[in-house]
Structure formats: C-alpha cells, structure tokens
Design a protein around this motif. Structure first.
Motif, PDB file in Angstrom:
ATOM      1  N   SER A 194      12.715  45.796  53.499  1.00 35.91           N
ATOM      2  CA  SER A 194      11.464  45.147  53.338  1.00 35.91           C
ATOM      3  C   SER A 194      10.172  46.217  53.911  1.00 35.91           C
ATOM      4  O   SER A 194       8.673  46.646  54.039  1.00 35.91           O
ATOM      5  N   THR A 245       9.262  49.605  51.925  1.00 33.50           N
ATOM      6  CA  THR A 245       8.516  49.169  50.639  1.00 33.50           C
ATOM      7  C   THR A 245       7.314  48.430  50.707  1.00 33.50           C
ATOM      8  O   THR A 245       6.305  48.280  50.160  1.00 33.50           O
ATOM      9  N   SER A 293       7.644  45.658  49.393  1.00 31.32           N
ATOM     10  CA  SER A 293       7.088  44.497  48.172  1.00 31.32           C
ATOM     11  C   SER A 293       7.303  43.060  48.660  1.00 31.32           C
ATOM     12  O   SER A 293       7.957  42.804  49.845  1.00 31.32           O
ATOM     13  N   PRO A 294       6.419  42.149  47.731  1.00 32.16           N
ATOM     14  CA  PRO A 294       6.149  41.195  48.287  1.00 32.16           C
ATOM     15  C   PRO A 294       7.211  39.664  47.728  1.00 32.16           C
ATOM     16  O   PRO A 294       7.822  39.168  47.330  1.00 32.16           O
ATOM     17  N   LEU A 295       8.489  40.680  46.845  1.00 33.74           N
ATOM     18  CA  LEU A 295       8.965  40.134  45.934  1.00 33.74           C
ATOM     19  C   LEU A 295       9.593  38.964  46.617  1.00 33.74           C
ATOM     20  O   LEU A 295       9.934  38.364  46.297  1.00 33.74           O
ATOM     21  N   PRO A 296      10.296  39.204  47.994  1.00 38.38           N
ATOM     22  CA  PRO A 296      11.231  38.055  49.150  1.00 38.38           C
ATOM     23  C   PRO A 296      10.156  37.143  49.134  1.00 38.38           C
ATOM     24  O   PRO A 296      10.867  36.162  48.398  1.00 38.38           O
TER      25      PRO A 296
END
Lengths: 123, 804
Positions: free
Chosen positions: A64, A67, A69-72
């Motif tokens: 997290s 990256t 990234s907003p994925l979680p």
C-alpha cells in the motif's frame, strides 16, 4: 529463544517462499520448522501466528505504501468490509490463524515422538 | 492423550486451510484472494512498477520492440505483419485480458458459466440471435477465401495465449479472483465473435412495433407520424448529389399479405438512445494550414475497462496509430502516414423478421411457396455455474434462426419468427481494418471497404494528398419500398430480399464542393438516391449542428475541430423551448419557484455546459411533455414505438391544435398547450423532490455521467459524477451512461499531427494508476498527443520492452 527463532523463521518463509508457492505450502513449512525447533505448545502457536500474521500484515502495508493504489478500499467496498485498512487487518488475522495452527500442529507432532523421561520417580 | 491433541489441532489446521480455499456460496475462495503474495494485493502495482525489459514470445520470427509513452500507450515495432499482430495480441492481453475474455463470453452467450443462472435469459437471447452462428460462418468464409487474414488472426491468438500461459497468480486480473474463474484459450473465432458483438450493439429494428402501429393507426397515420425522410434532411451524403449509375430495378409485389394482427411479444433489446457517433473531414481549402483535418468520436456505452485500447503498430512498410478494440486486430479508428479514417454507425434496417409456418409440432419443415422446406436444429448447451447445463434448441430456417418461439418470449403456441440479418452472412470485416491500416490513398480505402458487411458504417476518409471522402458501407439488401419495415410472411417467396445493392452503388462522395464530409447517424441520402432507405433511429440534431458549423467555418485549425467535438449546443432545446415557453404563457405567474425556473430557462444560451442549471430544467420538462403527448400509446397493450422527438417537435411548432394532441377518453379537447402546462407542473414537482434530495441541480450533477465497470455490481471500480457537459442529441453526446467513447482529431500534413483521448485508461487493472487517468482529461475536452513515434525517439518514454 525458540519463540523468537520460530517467529523470525516464519516471517522469512512468508517473504521468501510464499511469493512462489500457495499459502498451504507456507503452512507446511511453518509446521515443519516448529517441529524441528521443538517449540512448546501454546507458545509455538503464538510464535508461528505472529510470524505469518505480521508478515502478511506487513506485506499489505508495504505494498500500500509502495503503490498508493486505491484497490484495497475498492475491494473492501465490493466485499462489504468497510475500508482497506480493515482488509489489511483481516489479512493479518488470517495469517495469524494459519501460521499459529500450523506451528502448533508441528509442535504437537514432535511431542508424539518425544520419549518420556525414564529417570523420574513416579511413585 | 498426546495423539488426540495432535490430531485435533491438525484437524483444525487442515479444516481452516480447506475452508479458505473453497468458494462458499457466491463468496470466492478467501485465501487466493487476500494472500498478499498472490491475491488482489498484487494487483495494486501499476505497469511502470512491474517493468520487464525482455519477454519471451518464442514464435516471433524477429524480436519486437514495444515502447510505452508516458500514457502507457504501446508503440509496437515489428519486422513483419505476422510478428506485429502476435505482439498486438500479447500486449493487449497484458493490459486487457479479462475484458477481452469477458466480452467474448458475453458475445458467445456464456456469461452463465461465470455468474450463474442470473445471466441465463441473456445468454439464451444472445445465442438465439445467432451471434455465434454468424462468427462460425465468418470462420468458414476466411478458411475458404482469405487464408492470409486467418493467418494473422492465428498469430494474434498465439500472442494472447502466450501471455495467458505465462500469467502468474499474482498478476491474474483481479476480476478473475473475485469471480473465481480462470482465463481460457484465445482463438481466431473469438476475434470474429467480438466484431459480431459490435453489430449486435449497434443494430436494432422496430419491425414488431411498426407492425402493431400499422394495425392500430392505419398506414396513412403511420406515414404522417413516422415519415421515412424529414422535410428538410441534412443527410450524410450532401443533398442534391447526382447518382451516376443505373439503378437495379426492384418491383414491389402487387399484393402483400403482412401478418396482419397485433403481436404481444417482448421485443429484442434495442441499441440505447445515445449510441451513435460523429465523424467529419474538412478539405484543404477550408483549413488554415491547407491540410485536410479528420475527426471521429464514436458514442457508445461508457465503460471501464474502456472499450478502446490505443496503440501504434509499425512495420518497415507503414506506421498506424489510433484506437483498437481489445480482441480484434489492427486499429479500428485511426491514421497512418498517408491517410486517416473514422467510423460512425450507419444502420439501415439490417434486421428483418419472417413469420414461419411449421408443417407440424415437430418443426422439422416449414412452408415456403408451394413446398415444405426442412429446418435444421442447433442445440445450444449453456453451462451454468453451480448448476446443470441448460439445453436450448433453436430452429434454423434459410432466413435464419427462429428467435421467438413457444420456448422463448412467445406466450402463444403459434408465434414463430425467423430473423434475417446481415450478421449471419459469411463476411470479413477484419480484413477491412487490416487493409485500412496500411492504405495509402482513396483507392486503397475503397478496396478495404469492399470487404465490409456489418454493422454498416459511415467511413470518413482524408489523405495527405488532399482528398476527403465519405462512404456508407455495409451489405444492404435491395428492398422495395417498405420491405422489411413490418414483420413479413416467411411462407411467401415474394417477401424475400432479392439481391443486394452493389458496393459501388452504396452512397459515397469524394471531395464534395462544400469542402467537408460529415456523418452523425442521420439519414444517409436525400430522396434522389434511387433505392429505398429506412430506419427508425436516424439522428436529427447533431448532424444539423455539425454541418451548420462546418458550413460557416473557414481557416479551420485542429483546435477548432477539438472545440466542435466538445460542442455543448443543445440544438433541440433551441428549436422547441421558445415555443414551450410561449405555450405555457402566464399559467404559473403566482408560483415563485416556477418564476425562478422560468427566468433561468429564458436566460439560457442553449449550451448544455456542466455548470448550467437550465439544461436540467429543459431536459425534465421536455421528457415530461413528450411522455404526456404519447402517453396514450402505452395503453395499446402491445409493443409500439413512439414518434421520435423531432417529429413531435414539428407538430408542436406547426400544428399545436392538431388532433394528435387530444386525449380521446376525456371530455375536453386537449391541445399542445394543455400538455405543455401539465408537463411544466410535473417538472416543478420532480424538481422540488430532486432539489430536496440532492441539492444543486447543475446539469453535470443531474445527468451524473458514470463510467461503469463491465460488471455493474463492482461499483467501486466505476467512476460516477464525472463533471462534464453535453448530452444525447448534442455534438458532445455525453449523457449519463453514453457518450464519446473515443475522440480523435488528425491533421494530415507532411507528418500527421494527431490528438486522441478516451474516458478510461490503458490499463484494465482497477488497481493501476493507468486505469482511469484519461477521464479528467476527457471530461474537460482536452486531448493527449497521438503523433506517430519513431523507435529511436527517447522523449516521453515510460519504459521499453523487447519481445523475443
């Protein structure tokens, strides 16, 4: 000492073995290490659990951070599980249970072959 | 004791491991999903964080270089076409594998395999329409007639499959992990299927509805309400064009027996209003730099991952760039060093329905003239996740599949209609694009287009040498007037399509005097064209706005063309709102809220910009008004299609007292004025409610442009409330769920200068920063640089990969 060793070795297994194998291979490895080290009962459970749990949790935090990234958060929304942080925690807890029970199994397996000391006075 | 405790703990451990490896109901296996080393956590990496300098693609004849620009647009440099398409397959799969697979499974009627019986009806429909059957015929056609294209399709498939075979669990697209299935082998058949799927998305028909209307309203009223051509058409091919060929004669049969009753089947889904496109090209004489400029923006459903995937494909012979469809070869809308081309939909009633009279219950033969012809049966096996497969038997006639029958959508035993559709004819659309990719001039363009059957498209063209052209290409049946407008009797051979319009007689124009060519899904030609032209869905607004602007403009630049693509002028509102306001009169004088709305409407400049409030008011008011006027149509109890907005507006403007405005079962005689007032009150009520619930009713807020993930339930992977203007029927056709899915502007100078953008991103991975990074650019009407790149160019390179 055995406690710390088992914890550290479990972390190392996750970091170096898990990327190339499914989680159940990791479980077997932790069980074997626990048996070889001869960690005792409940403390083996805690050590294996902490090892795998912290490693999994740490990996989620690391990815997290790396990256951004907003994925979680998105996955948490799709799964109806609050937030990405919560998903990290669940991942950690699941790792803890898997590592813990694996190590505990290993520990109990070793106990099967342990001879009872025969120089004790048993009345 | 120690044995028992060991076995107990071991049992718990194993149970735990098994439990999290298995799906529980709809919940996918937990462990492979959240294991940080293989689960979705691994999908958080963006492509530039996973750079591989070398990838193995052993079937290549020579190494291929792939250079990514800063937008993750790959530029593929290959020694020959076979290598080029193999690399295209590999690279496209790398970024869009799940989407390619999902779309072709949808096209094959195989969604039930993934999501369970919830998709069964949809799958049956897809199969009964014969998309798979059409793709099979396409394969047969290639095997017989075009081994070269087949060879390229095989290369592409080999590239995709090579990627699938190298796919690690961690890099498997997250949708597979959530839906718990695996990618399967890619085949040339799937590429063809995808192109058939495009036909399905773009083609509709209203034969059933028109048949009902003809029965209810009578032929005369039908013609008045649904004229084949508007009074002042502004067609694709410039009005007044002289056709210098001898038309093939076609005679309407003397007596026609239509299946003359009303039918109550549930019609097939139609392309949604708002699906359409714009394209145009301006001649060197109208541009500032003296070069032709071409523009294209196809309007389709706004989805993520985007329908389009951008790339440059280069061999030593040519270099082409633009938008591709993941799964299909080459560039679909783009340009090379010499030419540029683009597409808009050119539907022309490509689907017709024939009533089938079976000889007996067993449906083994059907009546055709004086004979009984044998049918064939096609058994569709639809696999369903977690259940037994469903077997659907579809009867095929020489017309095509019997879509409606006692098993599907017909509540009557005698309902049997066969579908005749150009999609079921062996054809080679792929070839058109492969040839266009390397075309050098207008002649090459025409040769490329000769291969194109369906879905019919308006192909716009411009070349470096200064030509501009437009050609409406598809396989068009040569029909007698009104043939195929209604359901037909399949037992009567006179109802057959007799022949097709030859390609060189399809409407086309080269360098027209007006200095531009343009299409926006409107009527293809004016009444001079010798053949019958009919479709229910022709556009009436965007075309007039675009042509009007292009007529006025001079010294045109690329920026002017970008601005025109993003033009928010609400032509329809500009034509009817003043009349609506005057018909409303003083009816709401006492109502403060009404006065507030009215003053916003009166001050409006008719631009549907995102911050404007008036478009919201107009939009709701107009829809209520339209709904009120034709409400009585709902009471027919059978499927019908209502007169379109354009015709309705002509009545409001010209005959506000006409009988069509009267609601028959009331004591008064209603006129347009009554409907206008009633609908204004409805608008007030709706707006009151909306403002209370949502607050600000600026246009962008109200229309809520949403770019939706292909699985609508995955809301978190969608993007909603995109702040952007436009709407259906506006040149910037961005409505709630549809709009410009790709915008491109190219000036063909010595070197082409090109810009493009689409609402999405190159990556199909929701966790990647390249998943939706184009959306803000697109929403503001801005563009990305799409100039051709040289392999050696170092500027703006994200990273580079060699395939070998």
């Amino acid at each position: 000492m055995k406690f710390i060793a088992l914890t550290i070795l479990s972390v190392l297994v996750v970091v170096f073995v898990n990327p190339f194998t499914p989680f159940w291979i990791v479980m077997i490895c932790i069980g074997m290490i626990s048996a070889l080290l001869g960690a005792k009962g409940f403390s083996s459970f805690l050590a294996g659990g902490l090892g795998m749990g912290l490693a999994w949790l740490g990996q989620t935090v690391f990815i997290s951070y790396q990256t951004g990234s907003p994925l979680p958060d998105q996955m948490a929304e799709i799964m109806g599980l609050g937030s990405g942080v919560f998903l990290s925690m669940i991942t950690g807890i699941l790792g803890f249970l898997l590592g813990g029970f694996s190590a505990y199994s290993g520990s109990l397996f070793r106990r099967l072959f342990k001879k009872r000391p025969d120089n004790l006075y048993r009345g | 004791m120690k044995y028992i405790s060991f076995l107990l703990v071991l049992a718990i451990t194993i149970t735990l491991a098994v439990l999290i490896s298995r799906p529980i109901g709809p919940v996918p296996p937990v462990a492979p999903l959240i294991d940080p080393n293989h689960g979705f956590w691994q999908n958080m990496y963006s492509e530039d964080e996973l750079i591989e300098e070398e990838l193995s693609l052993p079937d290549l004849s020579n190494p291929v270089t792939v250079v990514y620009d800063e937008n993750l647009i790959p530029h593929i440099f290959a020694a020959n076409k076979k290598d080029l398409y193999m690399a295209q397959g590999y690279i496209t799969a790398k970024h869009r594998l799940w989407q390619m697979e999902f779309q072709t499974r949808a096209a094959a009627g195989r969604l039930s395999e993934i999501v369970g019986d919830i998709a069964l009806d949809l799958d049956r429909m897809t199969r009964r329409k014969g998309l798979g059957y059409g793709a099979e015929l396409g394969m047969e056609f290639l095997e017989k007639n075009d081994p070269e294209t087949l060879e390229y399709l095989k290369s592409y498939a080999a590239g995709v499959n090579q990627y699938i075979s190298q796919l690690s669990p961690g890099q498997t697209p997250v949708e597979y992990k959530i839906l718990n299935y695996r990618p399967e082998e890619w085949t040339p058949y799937k590429s063809l299927l995808l192109l058939k799927y495009m036909s399905d998305m773009l083609v509709g028909d209203r034969d059933l509805e028109y048949t009902n209307l003809r029965k209810i309203l009578g032929a005369q009223m039908l013609d008045k309400l649904y004229p084949d051509l508007p009074n002042e058409p502004d067609p694709v091919i410039e009005a007044g064009k002289v056709w210098d060929f001898d038309a093939i004669p076609v005679t309407k049969p003397d007596s026609i027996n239509y299946p003359d009753e009303t039918w109550k089947m549930d019609p097939l889904p139609q392309p949604v209003e708002g699906i359409g496109s714009n394209n145009w090209a301006v001649a060197p004489s109208k541009t500032k730099n003296g070069n032709p400029i071409l523009a294209n923006d196809p309007h389709l459903g706004l989805n993520l991952p985007s329908l389009w995937y951008s790339l440059q494909l280069t061999t030593p012979e040519y270099s082409v760039k633009g938008a591709s469809l993941p799964g299909a070869l080459g560039i679909i809308s783009g340009f090379n060093q010499n030419i540029a081309w683009g597409v808009t939909n050119a539907t022309k009633d490509a689907r017709d329905w024939y009533k089938i009279t079976f000889q007996s219950e067993d449906r083994k033969a059907y009546k055709y003239g004086d004979e009984w012809r044998p049918t064939t049966f096609r058994v569709e096996e639809i696999k369903i996740k977690g259940q037994e497969a469903f077997l659907d038997t579809v009867v095929y006639t020489h017309y095509g599949p019997v879509v409606y029958d006692k098993n599907f959508r017909g509540d009557r035993q005698d309902v049997n209609f066969a579908l005749k559709w150009t999609v079921h004819m062996g054809s080679n659309e792929q070839k058109t694009f492969l040839l266009l990719n390397e075309a050098k001039d207008h002649k090459d363009y025409n040769i490329a287009l000769d291969n194109f059957t369906a879905p019919a498209q308006n192909f716009v063209f411009a070349s470096k040498s200064g030509d501009i052209a437009m050609r409406i290409q598809g396989k068009f049946a040569l029909k007698w007037p009104e043939q195929g407008k209604f359901l037909m009797d399949g037992s009567d051979p006179k109802m057959e399509w007799q022949t097709y319009i030859p390609n060189d007689q399809n409407p086309q124009t080269l360098n027209p005097e007006r200095g531009f060519v343009a299409s926006a899904n409107q009527h293809p030609v004016d009444s001079n064209y010798p053949y019958y032209v009919f479709d229910n869905s022709y556009e009436h607004y965007r075309n007039r706005r675009i042509n009007g602007r292009l007529r006025q403009m001079d010294q045109i630049t690329i920026d002017d063309m970008k601005a025109l693509q993003f033009d928010d002028y609400y032509q329809q509102a500009s034509e009817i709102l003043p009349t609506m306001l005057s018909l409303l009169g003083d009816a709401f004088k006492e109502n403060d809220k009404a006065q507030e709305y009215l003053s916003q409407l009166k001050e409006w400049d008719f631009y549907a910009d995102p911050n404007q409030k008036a478009p919201t008011l107009y939009y709701i008011w107009w829809n209520d008004l339209y709904g009120q006027i034709w409400k009585k149509w709902d009471e027919f109890g059978v499927p019908v299609v209502k007169p379109n907005s354009y015709q309705t507006i002509q009545f409001l403007l010209n005959e506000p007292e006409a009988k069509i405005f009267d609601v028959e079962n009331t004591s008064e005689v209603e006129t347009a004025k009554d409907h206008v007032q009633k609908s204004f009150q409805m608008m007030l009520d709706e707006m009151g409610k909306w403002e209370e619930e949502n607050g600000d009713y600026a246009w962008a807020n109200y229309k809520n442009t949403t770019i939706q993930h292909l699985v609508p339930q995955f809301k978190a992977f969608s993007v909603s409330h995109v702040y952007t203007g436009g709407g259906a029927g506006i040149v910037n056709a961005t409505s709630g769920r549809h709009g410009a899915s790709w915008r491109m502007v190219v000036e063909l100078g010595d070197k082409p200068t090109a810009f493009g953008v689409y609402p999405g991103g190159q990556s199909g991975n929701p966790g990647s920063k390249y998943y939706k990074n184009f959306i803000p650019v697109w929403a503001e009407g801005k563009y990305l640089n799409f100039n051709l790149r040289e392999e050696s160019e170092a500027e703006g390179v994200l990273f580079q990969t060699t395939l070998k």
